[in-house]
Write a protein that holds these residues in place. Structure first.
Motif, mmCIF file in Angstrom:
data_model
loop_
_atom_site.group_PDB
_atom_site.id
_atom_site.type_symbol
_atom_site.label_atom_id
_atom_site.label_comp_id
_atom_site.label_asym_id
_atom_site.label_seq_id
_atom_site.Cartn_x
_atom_site.Cartn_y
_atom_site.Cartn_z
ATOM 1 N N ILE A 111 53.853 126.070 96.136
ATOM 2 C CA ILE A 111 52.994 125.469 96.769
ATOM 3 C C ILE A 111 52.019 124.436 96.157
ATOM 4 C CG2 ILE A 111 50.747 125.867 98.409
ATOM 5 C CD1 ILE A 111 52.213 128.651 99.200
ATOM 6 N N ILE A 112 51.837 125.065 94.951
ATOM 7 C CA ILE A 112 50.622 124.280 93.797
ATOM 8 C C ILE A 112 51.518 122.932 93.658
ATOM 9 C CG2 ILE A 112 49.631 124.178 91.844
ATOM 10 C CD1 ILE A 112 49.078 127.163 92.085
ATOM 11 N N LYS A 113 52.725 123.163 93.161
ATOM 12 C CA LYS A 113 53.458 121.945 92.687
ATOM 13 C C LYS A 113 53.581 120.976 94.126
ATOM 14 C CE LYS A 113 56.782 123.232 89.204
ATOM 15 N NZ LYS A 113 57.803 124.299 89.208
ATOM 16 N N LYS A 114 53.933 121.405 95.201
ATOM 17 C CA LYS A 114 54.146 120.540 96.527
ATOM 18 C C LYS A 114 52.766 119.813 96.788
ATOM 19 C CE LYS A 114 57.018 122.105 100.009
ATOM 20 N NZ LYS A 114 56.937 123.092 100.763
ATOM 21 N N THR A 115 51.708 120.696 96.611
ATOM 22 C CA THR A 115 50.656 120.156 97.023
ATOM 23 C C THR A 115 50.095 119.018 96.325
ATOM 24 O OG1 THR A 115 49.848 122.189 97.904
ATOM 25 C CG2 THR A 115 47.968 120.571 97.857
ATOM 26 N N LEU A 116 50.079 119.178 94.808
ATOM 27 C CA LEU A 116 49.927 118.242 93.713
ATOM 28 C C LEU A 116 50.785 117.078 93.837
ATOM 29 C CD1 LEU A 116 48.943 120.501 90.730
ATOM 30 C CD2 LEU A 116 47.438 119.204 92.063
ATOM 31 N N ASP A 117 51.725 117.185 94.092
ATOM 32 C CA ASP A 117 52.882 115.917 94.194
ATOM 33 C C ASP A 117 52.418 115.041 95.356
ATOM 34 O OD1 ASP A 117 54.146 116.843 92.177
ATOM 35 O OD2 ASP A 117 55.821 117.634 93.032
ATOM 36 N N SER A 118 51.735 115.893 96.652
ATOM 37 C CA SER A 118 51.460 114.999 97.710
ATOM 38 C C SER A 118 50.207 114.248 97.574
ATOM 39 C CB SER A 118 51.138 115.896 99.058
ATOM 40 O OG SER A 118 49.896 116.674 98.721
ATOM 41 N N LEU A 119 49.210 114.386 96.335
ATOM 42 C CA LEU A 119 48.073 113.748 96.117
ATOM 43 C C LEU A 119 48.475 112.481 95.404
ATOM 44 C CD1 LEU A 119 46.177 116.739 94.741
ATOM 45 C CD2 LEU A 119 45.858 115.450 97.053
ATOM 46 N N PRO A 120 47.647 111.460 95.223
ATOM 47 C CA PRO A 120 47.748 110.183 94.758
ATOM 48 C C PRO A 120 47.760 110.686 93.157
ATOM 49 C CG PRO A 120 45.790 110.205 96.338
ATOM 50 C CD PRO A 120 46.380 111.577 96.374
ATOM 51 N N ARG A 121 48.574 109.592 92.619
ATOM 52 C CA ARG A 121 48.843 109.893 91.091
ATOM 53 C C ARG A 121 47.678 110.322 90.510
ATOM 54 N NH1 ARG A 121 50.553 107.385 85.996
ATOM 55 N NH2 ARG A 121 49.301 105.584 86.789
ATOM 56 N N LYS A 122 46.369 109.337 90.520
ATOM 57 C CA LYS A 122 45.429 109.362 89.606
ATOM 58 C C LYS A 122 44.487 110.522 89.879
ATOM 59 C CE LYS A 122 41.924 106.307 87.550
ATOM 60 N NZ LYS A 122 41.421 105.100 87.807
ATOM 61 N N THR A 123 44.478 111.107 91.290
ATOM 62 C CA THR A 123 43.923 112.377 91.533
ATOM 63 C C THR A 123 44.634 113.563 90.808
ATOM 64 O OG1 THR A 123 43.273 111.539 93.837
ATOM 65 C CG2 THR A 123 43.211 114.081 93.694
ATOM 66 N N ARG A 124 45.801 113.519 90.757
ATOM 67 C CA ARG A 124 46.727 114.492 90.458
ATOM 68 C C ARG A 124 46.475 114.575 88.795
ATOM 69 N NH1 ARG A 124 51.540 113.235 92.192
ATOM 70 N NH2 ARG A 124 51.931 111.989 90.587
ATOM 71 N N GLU A 125 46.321 113.567 88.337
ATOM 72 C CA GLU A 125 46.220 113.408 86.817
ATOM 73 C C GLU A 125 44.845 113.851 86.412
ATOM 74 O OE1 GLU A 125 48.743 109.350 85.341
ATOM 75 O OE2 GLU A 125 46.633 109.767 84.370
#
Lengths: 182, 320
Positions: A111-125
């Motif tokens: 779930i965490i991986k999926k959720t983070l992947d769905s976010l904009p790159r900068k937000t995730r980084e």
């Protein structure tokens, strides 16, 4: 896995975890060091893939022992400080509730991986960097060359998404979820 | 409730006064308590399900603002207590081939990561502090006739007395035989550096099993061009064991070089007369490299930048 790898890979994470419960860095450092040694000594082939949950459990137990001994000391010494005791009780309760099964599961991880992947790159980084480095918002702002407000925005956006996605795995809320905080 | 305060309460970064405010808020209602529990769990889940941090050095940079009085009392920040079961015999002879009947002996080795010291409690009651990047080789459990270790790098030894079992430190070509004492050994054969300093008790320096020198407390002996030279020791050099990096009248060039090897990072600086300026000061090693550099820039002589591009990672110094 050598001792050095164990130490280099997990020291930081372990310290952030223990410190969040002890609120005392030097105590946390002792607990982390002792735990890493315990894990290293007891680590065998069969446990390699369960390394993280194993480390977590050792840290949790040592940390609980410490908090409980603090509890006893505070009562005995009669330094009667009600605020401190209720703070301590909150932390003991929270850590007691936080067991290996509630933190580690393949579903949670996915779930965490999926959720983070769905976010904009900068937000995730920025979110990942904050988690892994333990740096403050202002330090991150300096490193990324953005304002502190933007850092706070990215992190709270990621947190909100993760919290919604992980809702089933968080302690049950009696009333309704309030997102005032995000 | 201030959002930032609640999350800093959870990470353990609030002052006691602010903590009380948050605790009062949490205890004020069931809803608040639930909010706290949910946030707390979310924090733990996210922490343990993220990738491991890249290096131990990062941990050193965690802010120390939540530190209480304990910090002043205890100097064990970077020290890590390793208890090794049965540290006893380990004679490491490079040229010695194991006999066919014996299974090969795989020594245990422990290395202090860059920027850290390790404090180890040995099974016989002795304590060893390992300096940044140094390695101690010890025997497998069960094999013990005498107490012996091998040191690569720098270590401070506080040996528990035991007349029946002498303690032996192999360092490079030489060995140090001990009965019960405190001493510091530096051995970097590839750089031609070998030094042993004695703080109390008595030790003998041995070569190929023969005593060649006996050292008295307060003195050090160095190996220079294959000759052993004794001189009084300078206490400040050994403060690393208490987590302190100390410089007295050292040039900037020397300090950069020492920081570079201590924290295992490359520091690039242009040639400048500024490099010959001297500095004196003491730092907690646990405060980290960047803290030390920040302090050194107080007199505006230079600025530094962390460079991290392609495969290159280094610290760039620019003089003002």
């Amino acid at each position: 896995m050598t001792f050095n790898e164990l130490y280099a890979n997990y020291y930081s994470k372990a310290l952030l975890f223990v410190k969040s419960y002890t609120n005392d860095v030097s105590e946390a450092e002792d607990i982390v060091s002792e735990s890493i040694i315990t894990v290293w000594e007891k680590l065998d082939e069969s446990r390699q893939d369960r390394l993280l949950p194993f480390l977590f459990t050792v840290l949790r137990n040592k940390c609980l022992d410490y908090l409980k001994s603090q509890r006893v000391k505070t009562t005995v010494k009669n330094e009667s400080n009600e605020d401190f005791l209720s703070d301590l009780d909150l932390r003991i309760m929270a850590l007691n509730d936080t067991t290996e099964e509630k933190v580690f599961s393949t579903e949670i991880n996915e779930i965490i991986k999926k959720t983070l992947d769905s976010l904009p790159r900068k937000t995730r980084e920025i979110f990942n960097f904050n988690r892994e480095s333990g740096k403050t918002y202002s330090e991150i702002a300096r490193i990324y060359g953005i304002s502190e407000k933007s850092v706070a925005y990215h992190i709270s956006k990621a947190l909100k998404a993760l919290r919604e996605a992980l809702n089933d795995y968080l302690p049950y809320l009696l009333l309704f979820i309030s997102y005032d905080f995000f | 409730m201030d959002e930032k305060k609640l999350s800093r309460y959870i990470t353990g970064d609030l002052s006691p006064k602010d903590r009380n405010e948050v605790v009062k808020w949490i205890n004020a209602s069931e809803k608040n308590l639930n909010e706290y529990k949910a946030r707390r769990r979310l924090h733990d889940i996210l922490l343990w399900n993220s990738a491991p941090a890249p290096s131990a050095g990062e941990a050193r940079k965690i802010r120390k603002d939540s530190l209480g009085k304990r910090m002043l009392r205890r100097f064990s920040f970077a020290a890590i207590a390793v208890s090794i079961a049965f540290l006893s015999i380990f004679m490491y002879h490079a040229g010695q081939k194991s006999e066919i009947s014996n299974p090969p002996v795989f020594p245990r080795s422990i290395t202090a990561p860059a920027g850290h010291q390790l404090k180890m409690l040995l099974e016989d009651g002795s304590t060893v502090w390992l300096n940044s990047g140094s390695t101690l080789l010890t025997a497998e459990p069960r094999q013990r006739k005498e107490r012996a270790v091998e040191l690569l790098g720098e270590g401070y030894f506080k040996v528990a007395p035991d007349a029946k079992r002498p303690f032996l430190v192999k360092a490079g070509k030489l060995e140090i035989q001990v009965l019960g004492t405190e001493f510091n050994v530096i051995s970097y054969p590839d750089q031609g550096i070998w030094e042993t300093a004695l703080f109390s008790g008595s030790i003998a320096i041995m070569e190929k099993g023969e005593k060649i020198l006996r050292l008295s407390p307060g003195n050090k002996v160095s190996l220079v061009d294959n000759r052993l030279l004794t001189a009084p020791l300078d206490e400040e050099k050994y403060l690393w064991k208490d987590g302190i990096l100390s410089f007295t009248g050292r040039t900037l060039r020397e300090i950069f070089n020492e920081l570079s090897s201590y924290f295992n990072v490359e520091i690039r600086y242009p040639e400048s007369t500024n490099l010959d300026k001297t500095y004196s000061g003491k730092f907690w090693i646990s405060e980290g490299l960047y803290h030390i550099l920040d302090v050194l820039t107080y007199d505006n002589r230079f600025t530094y930048a962390k460079i991290n591009k392609d495969d290159e990672q280094y610290i760039r110094i620019r003089f003002n």
